[in-house]
Design an enzyme around this catalytic site. Structure first.
Site, PDB file in Angstrom:
ATOM      1  CD  GLU A   1       4.364 -13.970  -9.068  1.00 41.06           C
ATOM      2  OE1 GLU A   1       4.053 -15.154  -9.261  1.00 41.06           O
ATOM      3  OE2 GLU A   1       3.786 -13.018  -9.635  1.00 41.06           O
TER       4      GLU A   1
ATOM      5  CE1 TYR B   1       6.147 -17.430   2.317  1.00 39.12           C
ATOM      6  CE2 TYR B   1       3.968 -16.569   1.780  1.00 39.12           C
ATOM      7  CZ  TYR B   1       4.757 -17.472   2.458  1.00 39.12           C
ATOM      8  OH  TYR B   1       4.182 -18.429   3.267  1.00 39.12           O
TER       9      TYR B   1
HETATM   10  P1  NAD Z   1       8.734 -20.406  10.234  1.00 36.40           P
HETATM   11  O1  NAD Z   1       9.489 -19.215   9.779  1.00 36.40           O
HETATM   12  O2  NAD Z   1       8.513 -20.581  11.688  1.00 36.40           O
HETATM   13  O3  NAD Z   1       9.408 -21.731   9.683  1.00 36.40           O
HETATM   14  C1  NAD Z   1      10.168 -21.796   8.524  1.00 36.40           C
HETATM   15  C2  NAD Z   1      11.385 -22.657   8.807  1.00 36.40           C
HETATM   16  O4  NAD Z   1      12.170 -22.772   7.612  1.00 36.40           O
HETATM   17  C3  NAD Z   1      12.292 -22.052   9.870  1.00 36.40           C
HETATM   18  O5  NAD Z   1      12.662 -23.029  10.806  1.00 36.40           O
HETATM   19  C4  NAD Z   1      13.491 -21.558   9.069  1.00 36.40           C
HETATM   20  O6  NAD Z   1      14.684 -21.517   9.828  1.00 36.40           O
HETATM   21  C5  NAD Z   1      13.523 -22.548   7.940  1.00 36.40           C
HETATM   22  N1  NAD Z   1      14.206 -22.029   6.760  1.00 36.40           N
HETATM   23  C6  NAD Z   1      14.031 -20.839   6.141  1.00 36.40           C
HETATM   24  N2  NAD Z   1      14.830 -20.724   5.077  1.00 36.40           N
HETATM   25  C7  NAD Z   1      15.531 -21.887   5.008  1.00 36.40           C
HETATM   26  C8  NAD Z   1      16.540 -22.372   4.142  1.00 36.40           C
HETATM   27  N3  NAD Z   1      16.997 -21.635   3.105  1.00 36.40           N
HETATM   28  N4  NAD Z   1      17.061 -23.612   4.373  1.00 36.40           N
HETATM   29  C9  NAD Z   1      16.632 -24.360   5.422  1.00 36.40           C
HETATM   30  N5  NAD Z   1      15.679 -23.950   6.285  1.00 36.40           N
HETATM   31  C10 NAD Z   1      15.146 -22.715   6.080  1.00 36.40           C
HETATM   32  O7  NAD Z   1       7.344 -20.367   9.462  1.00 36.40           O
HETATM   33  P2  NAD Z   1       6.084 -21.345   9.546  1.00 36.40           P
HETATM   34  O8  NAD Z   1       4.907 -20.528   9.880  1.00 36.40           O
HETATM   35  O9  NAD Z   1       6.379 -22.525  10.374  1.00 36.40           O
HETATM   36  O10 NAD Z   1       5.932 -21.778   8.030  1.00 36.40           O
HETATM   37  C11 NAD Z   1       6.336 -23.053   7.566  1.00 36.40           C
HETATM   38  C12 NAD Z   1       5.933 -23.205   6.103  1.00 36.40           C
HETATM   39  O11 NAD Z   1       4.523 -23.073   5.972  1.00 36.40           O
HETATM   40  C13 NAD Z   1       6.569 -22.149   5.194  1.00 36.40           C
HETATM   41  O12 NAD Z   1       6.933 -22.761   3.984  1.00 36.40           O
HETATM   42  C14 NAD Z   1       5.438 -21.177   4.966  1.00 36.40           C
HETATM   43  O13 NAD Z   1       5.556 -20.528   3.741  1.00 36.40           O
HETATM   44  C15 NAD Z   1       4.222 -22.072   5.018  1.00 36.40           C
HETATM   45  N6  NAD Z   1       3.009 -21.318   5.400  1.00 36.40           N
HETATM   46  C16 NAD Z   1       2.808 -20.946   6.709  1.00 36.40           C
HETATM   47  C17 NAD Z   1       1.670 -20.221   7.032  1.00 36.40           C
HETATM   48  C18 NAD Z   1       1.366 -19.804   8.447  1.00 36.40           C
HETATM   49  O14 NAD Z   1       0.366 -19.154   8.674  1.00 36.40           O
HETATM   50  N7  NAD Z   1       2.140 -20.150   9.447  1.00 36.40           N
HETATM   51  C19 NAD Z   1       0.752 -19.868   6.031  1.00 36.40           C
HETATM   52  C20 NAD Z   1       1.005 -20.245   4.719  1.00 36.40           C
HETATM   53  C21 NAD Z   1       2.137 -20.986   4.418  1.00 36.40           C
END
Ligand code: NAD
Ligand code: UDP
Length: 313
Positions: free
Chosen positions: A147, A145
């Site tokens: 990297e 994640y």
């Molecule tokens: P989440 O898991 O609820 O949402 C991620 C979404 O991406 C999901 O709907 C999933 O189905 C989709 N997804 C995953 N792999 C995929 C692929 N190969 N192709 C298409 N869709 C795909 O997580 P979240 O908390 O909503 O996070 C959203 C973004 O924000 C992510 O990139 C995450 O790294 C980043 N982020 C979130 C947080 C947090 O605290 N929530 C913190 C830092 C970064």
């Protein structure tokens, strides 16, 4: 001006709130999601919306659509889910970024990357400022994640320098709120669900590690401000600078739910960062942004969401 906007990962926790916000502003939204960790229930209320479209697709496979803006959020975000298939997590971050950036270059769309505080790893600088280069274990269990997201940032800045792509990069710190997935193992959802079910609250280690928790509405406001700000690529930290130990969080959840759950200790996962707190000076300066929802208020709203979810079975 109303625009056509692609949100990858739009059926996830943050993505679905962002989509709501963009539709409210009058934009047309295409949500690209493979529904790995996202769920149709997050966007069910939008399926008949005339300006909303769901595209079930994997971001690692190339795609062609005409859009004015791209928000790239597709990536499993909780340790349980991103470690489930670590290689796929790297592919999602890296190939997903390449596919989105290629599209942005071709259609001249402004593009936003949901990066993360995990690029700082287990930080030696506290609070974390954007100029800090981080302390990531490149071969540990969080590396897929951390990297992956670091390479995605690299790609964003190389497409910007080499091809003039109009990028926006935000580093998101722990965010919580309604529509968190109850099974993804993140601390806020875990503790609330455990408390509501009267189960033991599982604190990993002694619970002295710290995190800063941002309410989802505040974060989405920061996303939109970043996308609408001219001449600022970031990276910029977005998060709530209030810092709490995990034990304090457990105690707050017990108090606010009125639960009789007991706190128990479980082993601390490998490479779990000891402390985390954003320095948001840059976001204040460039975006005029800062969080407005205190932890207690945000927890109450999140508890209400999970109460309803659990009651529906
Ligand atoms: P989440 O898991 O609820 O949402 C991620 C979404 O991406 C999901 O709907 C999933 O189905 C989709 N997804 C995953 N792999 C995929 C692929 N190969 N192709 C298409 N869709 C795909 O997580 P979240 O908390 O909503 O996070 C959203 C973004 O924000 C992510 O990139 C995450 O790294 C980043 N982020 C979130 C947080 C947090 O605290 N929530 C913190 C830092 C970064
Ligand atoms: N954590 C915990 N109990 C749980 C889930 C998580 O004590 O049931 C701890 C975890 O070890 C970490 C912190 O809470 O120190 C935040 O974990 P989360 O998975 O939510 O996010 P991240 O570690 O990615 O910040």
């Amino acid at each position: 001006m109303n625009q056509r906007i692609l949100v990858t990962g739009g059926a996830g926790f943050l993505g679905s709130h962002l989509v709501d916000r963009l539709l409210d502003k009058g934009h047309e939204v295409i949500c690209l999601d493979n529904l790995f960790t996202g769920d149709k229930s997050n966007i069910r209320h939008l399926l008949q919306h005339p300006r909303f479209e769901l595209m079930r697709w994997d971001v690692t496979d190339p795609f062609k659509i005409e859009v004015d803006q791209i928000y790239n959020l597709a990536c499993p975000a909780s340790p349980v889910h991103y470690q489930y298939n670590a290689i796929k997590t790297v592919k999602t971050s890296v190939m997903g970024a390449i596919n989105c950036l290629g599209l942005a270059k071709r259609v001249k769309a402004r593009i936003f990357q949901a990066s993360t505080s995990e690029v700082y790893g287990d930080p030696q600088v506290h609070p974390q400022v954007e100029s800090y280069r981080g302390s990531v274990n490149p071969i540990g269990i969080r590396a897929c994640y951390d990297e992956g997201k670091r390479v995605a940032e690299t790609l964003f800045f190389d497409y910007h320098r080499q091809n003039g792509v109009d990028i926006r990069v935000v580093r998101i710190f722990n965010t919580y709120g309604p529509r968190m997935n109850p099974d993804d193992g993140r601390v806020v959802s875990n503790f609330i669900v455990q408390a509501l079910r009267g189960e033991n609250i599982t604190v990993y280690g002694e619970g002295q590690q710290t995190r800063s928790f941002c309410y989802v509405d505040d974060l989405v406001e920061g996303f939109v401000r970043m996308m609408e700000t001219e001449d600022f690529t970031g990276p910029v930290n977005l998060g709530n600078p209030g810092e709490f130990t995990i034990l304090e969080l457990a105690e707050a959840v017990i108090r606010l739910t009125g639960s009789s759950s007991k706190i128990i200790q479980q082993p601390l996962p490998e490479d779990d960062p000891l402390q985390r707190k954003p320095d948001i000076t840059l976001a204040r300066e460039k975006l005029g942004w800062e969080p407005t929802v205190p932890l207690e208020e945000g927890l109450k709203r999140t508890i209400q969401f999970f109460e309803k979810l659990l009651a529906e079975g």
